[in-house]
Design an enzyme around this catalytic site. Sequence first.
Site, mmCIF file in Angstrom:
data_model
loop_
_atom_site.group_PDB
_atom_site.id
_atom_site.type_symbol
_atom_site.label_atom_id
_atom_site.label_comp_id
_atom_site.label_asym_id
_atom_site.label_seq_id
_atom_site.Cartn_x
_atom_site.Cartn_y
_atom_site.Cartn_z
ATOM 1 N N ASP A 99 -24.794 22.083 6.385
ATOM 2 C CA ASP A 99 -23.787 21.037 6.281
ATOM 3 C C ASP A 99 -22.443 21.737 6.078
ATOM 4 O OD1 ASP A 99 -22.600 18.462 5.601
ATOM 5 O OD2 ASP A 99 -24.620 17.859 5.041
ATOM 6 N N ASP A 201 -19.387 17.266 8.181
ATOM 7 C CA ASP A 201 -19.131 16.075 7.380
ATOM 8 C C ASP A 201 -17.862 15.350 7.869
ATOM 9 O OD1 ASP A 201 -20.024 14.693 4.902
ATOM 10 O OD2 ASP A 201 -18.005 15.194 4.211
ATOM 11 N N HIS A 325 -28.909 10.302 3.924
ATOM 12 C CA HIS A 325 -28.731 10.257 2.476
ATOM 13 C C HIS A 325 -27.640 9.284 2.030
ATOM 14 C CE1 HIS A 325 -25.724 12.868 4.092
ATOM 15 N NE2 HIS A 325 -25.074 12.855 2.953
ATOM 16 N N ASP A 326 -27.009 8.600 2.974
ATOM 17 C CA ASP A 326 -25.952 7.647 2.624
ATOM 18 C C ASP A 326 -26.359 6.195 2.861
ATOM 19 O OD1 ASP A 326 -24.121 9.675 1.949
ATOM 20 O OD2 ASP A 326 -23.493 9.904 4.035
HETATM 21 C C1 NOJ Z 1 -20.289 11.928 4.091
HETATM 22 C C2 NOJ Z 1 -21.476 12.416 3.332
HETATM 23 O O1 NOJ Z 1 -22.633 12.182 4.093
HETATM 24 C C3 NOJ Z 1 -21.471 11.696 2.005
HETATM 25 O O2 NOJ Z 1 -22.661 11.885 1.297
HETATM 26 C C4 NOJ Z 1 -20.274 12.162 1.231
HETATM 27 O O3 NOJ Z 1 -20.162 11.432 0.019
HETATM 28 C C5 NOJ Z 1 -18.980 11.977 2.029
HETATM 29 N N1 NOJ Z 1 -19.110 12.370 3.402
HETATM 30 C C6 NOJ Z 1 -17.872 12.792 1.439
HETATM 31 O O4 NOJ Z 1 -18.081 14.142 1.716
#
Ligand code: NOJ
Length: 529
Positions: A99, A201, A325-326
């Site tokens: 990542d 990201d 994961h989001d």
């Molecule tokens: C996207 C990531 O997947 C997330 O988990 C993160 O909080 C934000 N970008 C900020 O980096």
Amino acid sequence: MEDLKWWQSGVIYQIYPRSFQDTNGDGIGDLPGIIQRLNHVVRLGIDAIWICPIYPSPMADFGYDVADYCDIAPIFGNLADFDRLIAEAHSRGLRVILDFVPNHTSNQHSWFLESQSSRDNPKRNWYIWKDAGQEGGLPNNWLSHFGGPAWEWDEATKQYYYHSFLKEQPDLNWRNPAVKQAMCDVLRFWLDRGVDGFRVDVLWMLIKDDQFRDNPVNHGYVPSESSYKRLLPLFTANRPEVHEIVAEMRAVLDRYPDRVLIGEIYLPIEELVTYYGRDLKGAQLPFNFQLIQAAWNARSIAEIMDQYEAALPLGAWPNWVLGNHDKARIASRIGEAQARVAAMLLLTLHGTPTIYYGEEIGMKDVPIAPDKVQDPAEKNEPGLGLGRDPERTPMPWDGSLLAGFTIGTPWLPLGPDHASANVAAMCDSDESLLNLYHRLIALRRGNPALTHGIIEAVGVEGNILSYERRQGNDRLAIVLNLGHEPAQVSLPPGRVLLSTHLDRVGEDVDQGVSLRTDEGIIVRVSIEG
Ligand code: NOJ
């Protein structure tokens, strides 16, 4: 047959390292843990793992606040563990994708500490600093993704800095060539260590309007949403200049053989596909999150498939994702029975599939008690359902008390069903979802129609979605019942290669086929004559 790259024919598996496998009893997963569990991934038939951030970090946003891009956080291990992970993965034919978090650093990164130290520090312009607006107010109306304004006042130097996310995550100034240079050096640092690619990201957010114009009001905003959605991010995301940066990153990777650049991009299809870049010199795989956002019915999914295929630039390679994961886990969004249909869809669509750890055993969102919440998204705006802890809980490996994940206290609770829903139990059961994933991936690997083949004849009948994958004379029909009613579907004669219930392999299909509720099948259509 066209030669495909590994990232085209393969399957990617996302690991959230805090929750994969703990080896030192601190309740948090680590690199030795990933090494220990590589065989699970290999047995599944995976080609590449993408690991969420493992860099030193105060963990304000669980690693997406990087304090040093060229090291490993002690809770995860060290660079020697990392080198071992690369070697162990590569010796099993598995690639490793890291990542890369270029939009922002931690406020504890030495670059930011320098930048903040005085207005004339050489690194001042590495971040986005602005004078106060009229009457000492904010420079403009830009909002943070995690609630509140995106501007934080620095009393010592009497200016605001910009943060798209937490105030602990100041945004880098990608208009500054020195920042570009430093970040490209970071890419090279890991490429030289043998990394096979990056998931970048928030790739579409790297550049902000140079005139700092106010974002327009979103008239469709409803207060049950994140407050960030009160404005439309017209001037803070998807700016035209971002494509130059993507191309520069790609150029760095292209100096190494066979690497991949994946972009995290939440945009409508027609905008998303621009990230393949001019002459396809942008991201090779701009993540396609349409299946995360779609209503789960045959018509919406067929529409997405058609729109996406039609929008792809010539030569661009598609990809598909069910979860990450989001976002809420697929099995929680659509239910256990449909999770099997989703697996068949993901692994028979045209393009590279990415599996989120735990999807292969049907992991669900785990409810988190208010006093156990970790995620800043939930802490900052509680009660709106924005928290991401539920989809980040530890992987249950076996039926023991702590599921084989740790001998300590897990940093997030294990799911309530972990005693029965775990990897070991599913390995022992022929009909398990894990076995279905395994069989689907093997089928994909063994049948070029599923990797190389074109997709056609996308059709919808009630809640039945059907399509074909075709390579030369080989024709595979995929028929998925996205509903909870049995259905009769007409199909050309053929033989069942796999069904979601795993009990119809070898069945002859003649005039048509009856599907049970929540059932999907893959049929090899007989060659006429
Ligand atoms: C996207 C990531 O997947 C997330 O988990 C993160 O909080 C934000 N970008 C900020 O980096």
